[in-house]
Structure formats: C-alpha cells, structure tokens
Enzyme design. Sequence first.
Site, PDB file in Angstrom:
ATOM      1  N   GLU A 207       0.819  -1.224   0.000  1.00 22.58           N
ATOM      2  CA  GLU A 207       0.000   0.000   0.000  1.00 22.58           C
ATOM      3  C   GLU A 207       0.849   1.268   0.000  1.00 22.58           C
ATOM      4  OE1 GLU A 207      -2.754   1.902  -0.758  1.00 22.58           O
ATOM      5  OE2 GLU A 207      -3.872   0.309   0.221  1.00 22.58           O
TER       6      GLU A 207
ATOM      7  N   GLY B  58       1.582   7.302  -0.754  1.00 20.80           N
ATOM      8  CA  GLY B  58       1.856   7.432   0.690  1.00 20.80           C
ATOM      9  C   GLY B  58       0.708   6.915   1.544  1.00 20.80           C
TER      10      GLY B  58
ATOM     11  N   ILE C  50      -2.487   7.455   1.213  1.00 21.27           N
ATOM     12  CA  ILE C  50      -3.792   7.289   0.539  1.00 21.27           C
ATOM     13  C   ILE C  50      -4.045   5.799   0.273  1.00 21.27           C
ATOM     14  CG2 ILE C  50      -5.110   7.808  -1.560  1.00 21.27           C
ATOM     15  CD1 ILE C  50      -3.435  10.337  -1.891  1.00 21.27           C
TER      16      ILE C  50
ATOM     17  N   ASP D  86       9.492   9.063 -11.182  1.00 20.63           N
ATOM     18  CA  ASP D  86       8.852   8.573  -9.952  1.00 20.63           C
ATOM     19  C   ASP D  86       7.367   8.281 -10.208  1.00 20.63           C
ATOM     20  OD1 ASP D  86       8.851   8.513  -6.766  1.00 20.63           O
ATOM     21  OD2 ASP D  86       7.161   9.760  -7.370  1.00 20.63           O
TER      22      ASP D  86
ATOM     23  N   LYS E  95       5.094   4.632 -10.161  1.00 18.53           N
ATOM     24  CA  LYS E  95       3.834   4.448  -9.428  1.00 18.53           C
ATOM     25  C   LYS E  95       2.700   4.093 -10.389  1.00 18.53           C
ATOM     26  CE  LYS E  95       5.346   7.661  -5.816  1.00 18.53           C
ATOM     27  NZ  LYS E  95       5.416   9.097  -5.488  1.00 18.53           N
TER      28      LYS E  95
HETATM   29  N1  HSE Z   1       9.344  11.707  -3.827  1.00 19.04           N
HETATM   30  C1  HSE Z   1       7.982  11.325  -3.875  1.00 19.04           C
HETATM   31  C2  HSE Z   1       7.099  12.552  -4.074  1.00 19.04           C
HETATM   32  C3  HSE Z   1       7.502  10.610  -2.652  1.00 19.04           C
HETATM   33  O1  HSE Z   1       7.597  13.669  -4.187  1.00 19.04           O
HETATM   34  O2  HSE Z   1       5.899  12.369  -4.128  1.00 19.04           O
HETATM   35  C4  HSE Z   1       8.003   9.201  -2.569  1.00 19.04           C
HETATM   36  O3  HSE Z   1       7.512   8.432  -3.623  1.00 19.04           O
END
Ligand code: HSE
Length: 430
Positions: free
Chosen positions: A129, A134, A136, A201, A205
């Site tokens: 999760e 984070g 959520i 990033d 996700k």
């Molecule tokens: N660095 C990420 C962000 C958080 O700025 O959302 C960790 O995945």
Amino acid sequence: MKNIIVGLLGFGNVGSGFAAILKENMNQITNTLGCSIIIKKVLVRNLAKYKNAPIPEELFTTNADEIITDPEIDIVVELIGGIRPAYDYIKKALEHHKHVVTANKAVIALYGRELFDLADKSCVSIKFEGSVGGGIPIIATLTKSLAANKIEEIVGIINGTTNYILTRMEESGMNFEDALSEAQAKGFAEANPTSDIEGEDAAYKLAILTHVAFGVEVSPGEIPYIGIRQISEKEIAYAKQLGYKIKLLATVRRNNGSLDIHVHPTLVPFEHPLASVNYENNALYIKGSAVGELMLYGKGAGSLPTGSAVISDVMEAAGIIQNRIQTKNSFASRYQFTPKAISSGASAYYIRLQVTDQPGVLGSITTAFGRNGVSLESVVQRGRGGSSVPLIFVTHETPWDKLEAALEEIKKLNSVEEVASILMVHKQSQ
Ligand code: HSE
C-alpha cells in the site's frame, strides 16, 4: 490467539513512523486483531546510530538473515527502499514463507509480477500500500472496495514534489528553480530531485497502478513520461488566463480494448477536482464501471502517512495469518485483460507558438493544422505588433502523430520563431 511477530528491514523515515504508530495505537491495533503485533528485530546499517532510538537497542541488527530466516518471524516489513538489496531480501523472505509488506515502488514496479507469483507459490501474502500515494489507501480501494468494478480510468497527481513546485509557481509567480529550492528547504523535495522532476517517480507508481487495476504488467520504461523542468512561470500564467492549472498527471485508461498510458504536464480545467489538489498533496481520480467517478486525496509521502499505509498492510497480513484465508496475490489471472495495444493515446493539446505578428500568419498555421487532421478548439493571441508574440492553440482530441506532422510543417513557416510549449489538456472521458 498467537501474537504476530514482525521483522523490520530499515529504520529510516517510514520505519520510525511505523514504530511510532504501532506504539501510540497499540491498544486499538490489538483490539482490532485480537492479538498483538510485536517487533522482534530491526535491520540497520550502522548500530551506533540507534543508541537512543525509541525502541530497545538490542532489537537492532546488521544481519538481514537474522530476520528473513528466523522461523519465529511471521511478517517481514521492507522499508529500506532502492532496488538492491531490497529485492533480494523480499524474494528470500517469500521463499522462507514470510508474509511481506513493503513501501518500495521500484521493486514492485519492476518485479511485481514475479514476486506476486512467488508469494502465491509460497502461500503467503505480499502487500505494498505504501508504494503509491503514501497514506492514501489506493491499493486497498482498487483491490477490495472496487474489486467488482472494471476500472475504466485512473488519473492521478502522484508526485508531491512536482505538485508543490507547480502550486508555488502558480500562486506566487516564482520561477521553477526558486520553487524547487523552496521545496527542498521545506523537505518536500529530495537533495537529488531528478526522478521526481523528470516524471520517472510518477511512471513507477503508474506502472504499479496499471498492474493492480488492469492486471497488465507495464514496465516503467515503457510508459511515456515527461516531467516539469521545462514549465515556465509564463506558461502557468497563460494557462491560468485560459481557465486551467498545470498539473503533472499520471493517466491510464481503457480505450477500445487498448490501454492509453502516460505521465505528462497537463492543463486541468479549474472546475475539475484535480485542479484543487495543491502543494505536496496527492490525489487519485478513478472511474469504475459500477461505482462511477471517485477521488482519493491526501498526503503522498512522509513518515506517518506512509507508516499508516504500512501498518494497515501488516494488520491485513496478520488477519490472513490468524484466519488462514487469503485471496491470490497475482493480478494477471484476476482481470484477464490483454490490451490490443499500449500507447500514450490521443489527447487534446495546448500549443504555444512564438510568431511574428503580421497578416496571414494565423491563416498559414491553421491551414497546416487542418491539412494534418488536427482540429482546433480555440486560438488566443497575447500582445500585438512586432516580433515574437505568443499564439496559443487548444486542439480537440488528436493522436500524437497527427499533431507532430502538423508541427513539423508549422516549424518551417518563416513567421514561426519557435514551438515554445506542447502540453496535454485533460478532457473528461465519456
Ligand atoms: N518523492 C515522492 C514525491 C515521494 O515527491 O511524491 C516518494 O515516492
């Protein structure tokens, strides 16, 4: 009931948040589960750093095998991040029939399929999760609350760093570099923010969300992604004048049996719920076949929000251990969806050209758009006279190759100085 014994790999930001929540809410957790969760060992790199940690010094170890192969440990919680050795530890823990909880987006995005299959083979669970959004509860929402829906679309703001920067640029008119420095000073951006800024990033996700929501394994490298480094304060101001905010959106949607997927700076109409997601917050806008549209909003990172996600996974795994019932970890078999194609799909676009302001310029540009099958929704000229005035076009939905062909022609026109900006425009799907 038997107490649940946990081994923690890592005691950084999220690990310490996890331990703090466990301590603070111990009674509630115990009453919910009917048993206690006990941390038996914590893997760290340097024991000396943890002399004054909030958990007893003797729990810390530098030997991962003391956790992974300990027959007494039920759940291994991996919070060290990065790909190696995290992946090796997770794999070994599953092979040793440990349930695994992780917040590691890179490992799940790159090796999810293999690890889910391994968990199924070992008759244990793997939960993640904390790897997306984070605090959520997006994975639980997709896998449980919406388990009987066909997910049509997910559009997310899933990177807090870039959302903080875009928000500050929009509200104060500051430039990208200043907004980035402020984000770093306030702890919302890493010292090396490249992966966040470039959109990588968010692509990791999005790969996880795609796997969970559609059962389709897409490697992050296959997802077209563009970050926000090139977005100027001027662009944000133009977009605002047209009624839009610029957001870094991660999008995946079904499209006639294919899957459209991309991470792209996108104009979002003021009235869309995602336009009001500001600062470091994240949000996920989901469309399900039965539930319709819904949106989850909250903190996408941080010690306690991500710790909250991790502990909910540990409680889930504890429930599985206690009741000895479990659904399959593998998503591929769940949805049986094989997309005909995976591409970035069609979109409406915002194009800003810098042109010489003279008669006939607009006509030659709109002709080039029309010749290549790109239909225009609106045209705006800002300023007048002399050289270099901005001409802004918003197109109707168009495939990227048609737009690219039109822009190739447009670039060759003498009056066109520059194609200064190409952004997507978010349109509500039907
Ligand atoms: N660095 C990420 C962000 C958080 O700025 O959302 C960790 O995945």
